[in-house]
Write a protein that holds these residues in place. Structure first.
Motif, PDB file in Angstrom:
ATOM      1  N   THR A   1       0.811  -1.213   0.000  1.00 42.41           N
ATOM      2  CA  THR A   1       0.000   0.000   0.000  1.00 42.41           C
ATOM      3  C   THR A   1       0.848   1.268   0.000  1.00 42.41           C
ATOM      4  OG1 THR A   1      -0.218   0.026   2.404  1.00 42.41           O
ATOM      5  CG2 THR A   1      -1.914  -1.154   1.153  1.00 42.41           C
TER       6      THR A   1
ATOM      7  N   PHE B   1       1.086  -7.732   1.316  1.00 42.25           N
ATOM      8  CA  PHE B   1      -0.265  -7.261   1.030  1.00 42.25           C
ATOM      9  C   PHE B   1      -1.139  -7.235   2.275  1.00 42.25           C
ATOM     10  CE2 PHE B   1       1.223  -8.385  -3.147  1.00 42.25           C
ATOM     11  CZ  PHE B   1       0.660  -7.424  -3.955  1.00 42.25           C
TER      12      PHE B   1
ATOM     13  N   ALA C   1      -5.360  -6.278  -1.083  1.00 42.65           N
ATOM     14  CA  ALA C   1      -5.466  -5.175  -2.041  1.00 42.65           C
ATOM     15  C   ALA C   1      -6.184  -5.704  -3.268  1.00 42.65           C
ATOM     16  CB  ALA C   1      -4.085  -4.648  -2.408  1.00 42.65           C
TER      17      ALA C   1
ATOM     18  N   LEU D   1      -4.753  -1.664  -8.507  1.00 43.17           N
ATOM     19  CA  LEU D   1      -3.402  -1.221  -8.827  1.00 43.17           C
ATOM     20  C   LEU D   1      -3.486   0.159  -9.468  1.00 43.17           C
ATOM     21  CD1 LEU D   1      -0.315  -1.551  -9.574  1.00 43.17           C
ATOM     22  CD2 LEU D   1      -1.139  -2.486 -11.736  1.00 43.17           C
TER      23      LEU D   1
ATOM     24  N   LEU E   1      -7.996  -5.307  -9.690  1.00 46.71           N
ATOM     25  CA  LEU E   1      -7.396  -6.627  -9.826  1.00 46.71           C
ATOM     26  C   LEU E   1      -8.484  -7.684  -9.968  1.00 46.71           C
ATOM     27  CD1 LEU E   1      -4.567  -6.341  -7.132  1.00 46.71           C
ATOM     28  CD2 LEU E   1      -4.424  -5.908  -9.598  1.00 46.71           C
TER      29      LEU E   1
ATOM     30  N   PHE F   1      -0.697  -0.476  -4.551  1.00 48.91           N
ATOM     31  CA  PHE F   1      -1.865  -1.349  -4.458  1.00 48.91           C
ATOM     32  C   PHE F   1      -2.745  -0.870  -3.332  1.00 48.91           C
ATOM     33  CE2 PHE F   1       1.452  -3.822  -6.437  1.00 48.91           C
ATOM     34  CZ  PHE F   1       0.799  -4.537  -7.416  1.00 48.91           C
TER      35      PHE F   1
END
Length: 136
Positions: free
Chosen positions: A14, A51, A55, A58, A106, A134
């Motif tokens: 992030t 992650f 997430a 993108l 995503l 992300f």
């Protein structure tokens, strides 16, 4: 002031993943603040990206010459030929020095820690990359 980041287990997905900090590079030159133009099959890789809870989006800051669609950036997990979790269709930005943020949802939420690869597809000059992030 210069920025210093220390990653015990890899970068946080992030935060901003700067292209020049990629740990695996094929077919493209890393500059001081961004990459050169990636062509089909060129890639950037980041090891052990964290992650956490997940997430599913993108955002990339890219520069792309030409008009219309210039190709795509595939987001793959764990190897350059690994599972594709997202495809960012790159739109021309007006030139190789004109930067623009482009985003894509995503295919599913990514959690945990993974090596992340961004692989260019479909064009001899797809895009230069400044950074990726992300988000959920």
């Amino acid at each position: 002031m210069n920025e210093i980041r220390l990653y015990a287990d890899g970068p946080d997905a992030t935060t901003t993943l700067q292209a020049e900090q990629a740990t695996d590079v094929k077919g493209v030159t890393l500059g001081d603040a961004a990459t050169g133009l990636l062509g089909s099959g060129d890639r950037l890789g980041f090891r052990k990206v964290q992650f956490g809870a997940g997430a599913d989006r993108l955002t990339a800051r890219v520069a792309a010459p030409g008009r219309g669609a210039t190709g795509a950036l595939q987001v793959r997990l764990d190897s350059p030929k690994g599972r594709i979790v997202g495809v960012l269709p790159v739109r021309a930005t007006g030139g190789a020095g004109t930067w623009q943020e482009q985003s894509v949802k995503l295919l599913h939420t990514v959690t945990g820690a993974h090596d992340v690869y961004v692989v260019a597809a479909g064009g001899a000059k797809t895009a230069a990359i400044d950074w990726l992030t992300f988000r959920k």
